[in-house]
Design a protein around this motif. Structure first.
Motif, PDB file in Angstrom:
ATOM      1  N   GLU A   1       4.272  22.761 -12.281  1.00 52.56           N
ATOM      2  CA  GLU A   1       4.126  23.762 -11.231  1.00 52.56           C
ATOM      3  C   GLU A   1       4.076  23.121  -9.842  1.00 52.56           C
ATOM      4  O   GLU A   1       4.610  23.673  -8.873  1.00 52.56           O
TER       5      GLU A   1
ATOM      6  N   ASN B   1       5.604  20.484  -8.786  1.00 51.38           N
ATOM      7  CA  ASN B   1       6.972  20.159  -8.392  1.00 51.38           C
ATOM      8  C   ASN B   1       7.733  21.395  -7.944  1.00 51.38           C
ATOM      9  O   ASN B   1       8.557  21.331  -7.034  1.00 51.38           O
ATOM     10  N   CYS B   2       7.458  22.517  -8.581  1.00 54.32           N
ATOM     11  CA  CYS B   2       8.104  23.778  -8.202  1.00 54.32           C
ATOM     12  C   CYS B   2       7.690  24.175  -6.780  1.00 54.32           C
ATOM     13  O   CYS B   2       8.520  24.605  -5.979  1.00 54.32           O
TER      14      CYS B   2
ATOM     15  N   ARG C   1      14.450  25.170 -16.304  1.00 57.40           N
ATOM     16  CA  ARG C   1      13.428  26.210 -16.316  1.00 57.40           C
ATOM     17  C   ARG C   1      12.184  25.734 -17.053  1.00 57.40           C
ATOM     18  O   ARG C   1      11.053  25.933 -16.594  1.00 57.40           O
TER      19      ARG C   1
ATOM     20  N   GLU D   1      15.568  27.106  -9.617  1.00 65.30           N
ATOM     21  CA  GLU D   1      16.419  26.553 -10.671  1.00 65.30           C
ATOM     22  C   GLU D   1      17.816  26.270 -10.117  1.00 65.30           C
ATOM     23  O   GLU D   1      18.395  25.199 -10.368  1.00 65.30           O
TER      24      GLU D   1
ATOM     25  N   MET E   1      17.725  23.241  -7.779  1.00 64.59           N
ATOM     26  CA  MET E   1      17.627  21.972  -8.501  1.00 64.59           C
ATOM     27  C   MET E   1      18.960  21.617  -9.159  1.00 64.59           C
ATOM     28  O   MET E   1      19.374  20.446  -9.155  1.00 64.59           O
TER      29      MET E   1
ATOM     30  N   LEU F   1      10.297  23.091 -14.887  1.00 65.38           N
ATOM     31  CA  LEU F   1       9.562  23.655 -13.756  1.00 65.38           C
ATOM     32  C   LEU F   1       8.308  24.395 -14.220  1.00 65.38           C
ATOM     33  O   LEU F   1       7.286  24.385 -13.526  1.00 65.38           O
TER      34      LEU F   1
ATOM     35  N   ASP G   1      11.772  31.939  -8.634  1.00 66.89           N
ATOM     36  CA  ASP G   1      11.896  30.869  -9.625  1.00 66.89           C
ATOM     37  C   ASP G   1      13.366  30.622  -9.978  1.00 66.89           C
ATOM     38  O   ASP G   1      13.780  29.468 -10.176  1.00 66.89           O
TER      39      ASP G   1
END
Length: 470
Positions: free
Chosen positions: A230, A232-233, A223, A148, A151, A226, A144
């Protein structure tokens, strides 16, 4: 398979990849390795520590683990949490580790809180690793965190190299005599898996509320976004994986083979006397350059200037070499260093503290000389060091110096070289108890060899900055 087994299996896969990468750089775990771990007390670092302890028990019993906790002083409870964490680790759980609490005493800038706090945090950890002769620093960054970063760099129009994000093994400490590698074995593990692992193993951790404050940093805002999106993550994860695969297959593989390329004949020499690089590139007659060719050669020149550059932020300066072919969105003043060289045929340019001089002759040979840019005379100050504990000392932005006999206390003075005293280089040694005066040549990069000779004669060991592919 339980969540603990699933996470540990992923961790083992990462460790295998890390060991393989370290072997390729001639730096690997010994039978009794010493490592450090950045232990904030949050769930990520607590789970990383638990995984390392299990890995040691099963595969590497000689492993010594130093846990480093940094007290930033940004929250009132941070100091108490650090002490409580120490009590949990060593008193209650009696973990077989060494725990060290380090406090940041400098004021952290509110306008650049994330960047400044990170710089000070790494500085303390590097100092501890260096003094304890620990070559590896493990970090709890996970998948994760990678998204971040991905992005943020997309929004910042980062280069393609920057979009690859964090690596499992990163040689990151540019200004230290010890080779300290950053190790990130959780980059293939999601945050929700980390939480599930911690709960299943009944681990204790602290939650830092500043990580959820969307008004504090851009990373916190991303953070939060996102977590609420979910799907899109998942899309970002797939896009990042494709980016890394594409770069490894189409760029990094060709970059590794560039000196043996069918298209170009490349010769690179390191000139120790002047601490410079001499490069010759044979351009085939009538050769038509592609976007990838420009990108490859720009990255090659960037990598070659690593040992010469005094810049502490060298790893972030590739856009100064190429922001035309390495970025997704066109910029206002796009340029490519190698393209400029081929078009102008002869010239000079300063990048990342390096002076580039080049000439393209009629036979198609591009000759490039890379020197360290001499600093401006009015910015030079005398530097006096009185404490033996301050060694090794980074001298002339290129060399680490330390006394050959570290047990004898003394002081020394490094003075800048000016045109008026250039012929009056003097050093005085009296049983290493009196002042050692050494005139340090800083006006011309070509005078460095004389200054190094004086340092050696005065009783110093001179170690050049290490060379690593950037």
């Amino acid at each position: 398979m339980t969540i603990s087994e699933k996470v540990f299996t992923k961790f083992k896969v990462s460790m295998k990849q890390i060991v393989t990468t370290l072997k390729q750089s001639n730096n690997t775990f010994t039978r009794n390795p010493r490592i450090s771990i950045a232990l904030s007390g949050g769930v990520d670092s607590i789970v990383l520590l638990d995984l390392l302890l299990k890995y040691r028990e099963r595969y590497l019993r000689g492993l010594t683990i130093h846990a480093i906790t940094i007290d930033h002083g940004l929250r009132r409870e941070s100091a108490n949490e650090a002490l409580l964490l120490n009590d949990i680790l060593l008193t209650k759980n009696k973990l077989p580790i060494i725990h060290q609490i380090l406090k940041i005493n400098e004021t952290i800038s509110e306008s650049q809180i994330e960047r400044h706090a990170r710089e000070l945090r790494y500085k303390l950890m590097y100092q501890y690793c260096s003094s304890s002769k620990i070559p590896f620093l493990f970090m709890g960054h996970h998948l994760d965190d990678q998204m971040e970063t991905f992005m943020i760099r997309l929004q910042s129009n980062s280069t393609l190299f920057g979009l690859m994000g964090m690596k499992m093994v990163t040689p990151a400490n540019l200004r230290d005599t010890h080779k300290i590698d950053l190790i990130r074995p959780l980059l293939n593990i999601r945050k929700n898996e980390i939480y599930s692992y911690a709960k299943e193993n009944q681990l204790k951790w602290f939650e830092d509320y500043t990580n959820d404050d969307v008004t504090l940093t851009r990373r916190n805002r991303i953070r939060s976004y996102l977590r609420q999106n979910e799907a899109n993550c998942d899309t970002l994860i797939q896009l990042h994986e494709k980016t890394v695969k594409l770069m490894n297959e189409s760029i990094y593989k060709k970059l590794n083979d560039l000196k043996h390329s069918d298209n170009f004949q490349i010769k690179s020499d390191f000139i120790e006397r002047y601490y410079s690089k001499s490069i010759k590139i044979k351009i085939p007659e009538g050769y038509e350059f592609t976007t990838v060719d420009y990108l490859l050669l720009d990255r090659f020149l960037y990598n070659e200037s690593w040992t010469v550059s005094p810049s502490a932020t060298f790893h972030y300066n590739f856009t100064k070499f190429d922001n035309k072919y390495s970025t997704i969105e066109p910029c206002n003043s796009c340029h490519s260093l190698i393209e400029d060289m081929l078009q102008s045929r002869r010239g000079k340019r300063t990048l990342s503290g390096c002076l580039f001089q080049w000439e393209l002759d009629r036979d198609g040979y591009l000759s490039v000389e890379i020197f360290r840019e001499p600093p401006h005379r009015n910015s030079i100050n005398n530097a006096t060091v009185y404490n033996i504990k301050s060694f090794p000392y980074f001298y002339d932005n290129r060399f680490f110096i330390k006394p050959l006999n570290p047990h004898v206390p003394f002081s020394y003075d490094i003075q800048p070289l000016t045109r008026s005293n250039s012929k009056k280089l003097v050093h005085e040694v009296d049983d290493l108890n009196k002042l050692i005066a050494v005139s340090a040549p800083v006006i011309s990069s070509k005078s460095t060899s004389d200054g190094v000779a004086l340092l050696v004669e005065a009783g110093f060991e001179v170690v050049p900055k290490r060379e690593i592919a950037a």
